[in-house]
Scaffold this active site. Structure first.
Site, short mmCIF file in Angstrom:
data_model
loop_
_atom_site.label_atom_id
_atom_site.label_comp_id
_atom_site.label_asym_id
_atom_site.label_seq_id
_atom_site.Cartn_x
_atom_site.Cartn_y
_atom_site.Cartn_z
N ASN A 130 -6.18 -1.33 9.85
CA ASN A 130 -6.59 -1.74 8.51
C ASN A 130 -8.07 -1.48 8.29
O ASN A 130 -8.87 -1.59 9.22
CB ASN A 130 -6.27 -3.22 8.31
CG ASN A 130 -4.78 -3.49 8.47
OD1 ASN A 130 -3.97 -2.63 8.14
ND2 ASN A 130 -4.44 -4.66 8.99
N VAL A 131 -8.43 -1.18 7.06
CA VAL A 131 -9.82 -0.85 6.75
C VAL A 131 -10.56 -2.03 6.13
O VAL A 131 -11.74 -1.91 5.80
CB VAL A 131 -9.91 0.39 5.82
CG1 VAL A 131 -9.36 1.62 6.54
CG2 VAL A 131 -9.17 0.16 4.51
N SER B 31 4.02 -0.23 11.27
CA SER B 31 5.27 0.52 11.32
C SER B 31 5.24 1.54 12.46
O SER B 31 6.24 2.17 12.75
CB SER B 31 5.50 1.24 9.99
OG SER B 31 4.40 2.07 9.70
N PRO C 75 8.60 -7.93 9.92
CA PRO C 75 9.82 -8.28 9.17
C PRO C 75 10.83 -7.13 9.15
O PRO C 75 12.03 -7.37 9.02
CB PRO C 75 9.31 -8.56 7.75
CG PRO C 75 7.84 -8.44 7.78
CD PRO C 75 7.41 -7.84 9.08
N GLN C 76 10.33 -5.91 9.25
CA GLN C 76 11.21 -4.74 9.23
C GLN C 76 11.42 -4.21 10.65
O GLN C 76 10.61 -4.46 11.53
CB GLN C 76 10.60 -3.61 8.39
CG GLN C 76 10.79 -3.78 6.90
CD GLN C 76 9.55 -4.35 6.24
OE1 GLN C 76 8.44 -4.03 6.63
NE2 GLN C 76 9.75 -5.20 5.23
N HIS D 69 -9.19 3.27 11.72
CA HIS D 69 -9.23 4.07 10.49
C HIS D 69 -10.48 3.79 9.66
O HIS D 69 -10.49 4.01 8.46
CB HIS D 69 -7.96 3.82 9.67
CG HIS D 69 -6.71 4.30 10.37
ND1 HIS D 69 -5.46 3.84 10.08
CD2 HIS D 69 -6.55 5.21 11.37
CE1 HIS D 69 -4.56 4.44 10.86
NE2 HIS D 69 -5.20 5.26 11.67
#
Ligand code: ZN
Length: 253
Positions: free
Chosen positions: A96-97, A191, A216-217, A113
């Site tokens: 995350n940025v 992911s 969650p996925q 990143h």
């Protein structure tokens, strides 16, 4: 798994967009909505895009930065910061940025990143500091002219890694060393699709670490994780840490 966490000597926490999304920070894809819906990511997040239209690209990142600054760390960010006090060594690696880990109290976060809050000159790389405060919505549209570098007068660019650019070398080396040296990795809200960052869980497993996934996925990590915890990070992670370190987490909560 609770025992593994309690006995771990070096824990790596790898976070992805899902952790920011739980704070309401638009993810990269979500950020292409509203005013920005008709722009393709490649028209906004590449060096060529910035060269072609610096005000358009800077405007998009200013809009994202404003959203990030209005957001607050969520219980997952706070739990990760508290975990640092419970284990002998902890490395936070994020895709995350935003600066939500820092605002929750995590130190030494490895930003694979880049960071929205650390812009620099497009030409000479001189760091640049934003004025204090949340930027205003661009008046009458999307474009915001980037500031000029005080050293060479070239435009200042966002401090993030764009498509077609390599990861910051120091950060990547730190991440590789941590992944190879840890005995437990928590992959949270990622992911694990974006390479090379997605290699880190595999490296950890290959070198003997245990891998816990919170998401969650289902993701490409499902098959290699030793434990898959479905659910939101802001609920699942504090619950897990509370079980593992009940006394200590009460003190730091
Ligand atoms: Zn410059």
């Amino acid at each position: 798994m609770v025992a593994a966490l309690r006995e771990a000597r070096h824990v790596v926490v790898l976070t992805g967009a899902g952790v920011s999304a739980e704070s309401g920070v638009p993810t990269f894809r979500d950020a292409q909505t509203g005013l920005w819906a008709r722009y393709d990511a490649t028209a906004l997040a590449t060096p060529d895009a910035f060269r072609a239209d610096p005000a358009l690209v800077w405007g998009w990142y200013e809009w994202r930065r404003a959203a990030m600054m209005r957001a607050a760390p969520n219980p997952a960010h706070h739990a990760i910061a508290a975990l640092a006090k419970q284990v002998p060594a902890l490395t936070v690696i994020t895709q995350n940025v935003d600066d939500l880990h820092e605002r929750a109290g995590s130190a030494g976060v490895v930003h694979l990143h880049g960071r929205l809050m650390q812009p620099r000159c497009f030409q000479c790389g001189t760091p640049w500091r934003y004025p204090v405060g949340i930027p205003d919505e661009p008046e009458g549209g999307r474009r915001v002219t980037p500031p000029d570098c005080p050293r060479c007068a070239s435009p200042i660019r966002p401090g993030v890694v764009w498509f077609g650019e390599g990861l910051p070398a120091d950060e990547w080396q730190s991440a590789l060393a941590a992944a190879a040296g840890c005995d437990l990795m928590l992959a949270i809200g990622t992911s694990a699709m974006v390479y090379p960052a997605a290699e880190l869980p595999q490296i950890a497993v290959n070198t003997g670490a245990l891998l816990v996934q919170i998401n969650p996925q289902s993701t490409s990590l499902d098959g290699i994780a030793h434990w898959n915890l479905p659910g939101a990070a802001g609920i699942t992670l504090p619950a897990l840490l509370h079980t593992a370190f009940a006394d200590g987490m009460n003190e730091t909560a």
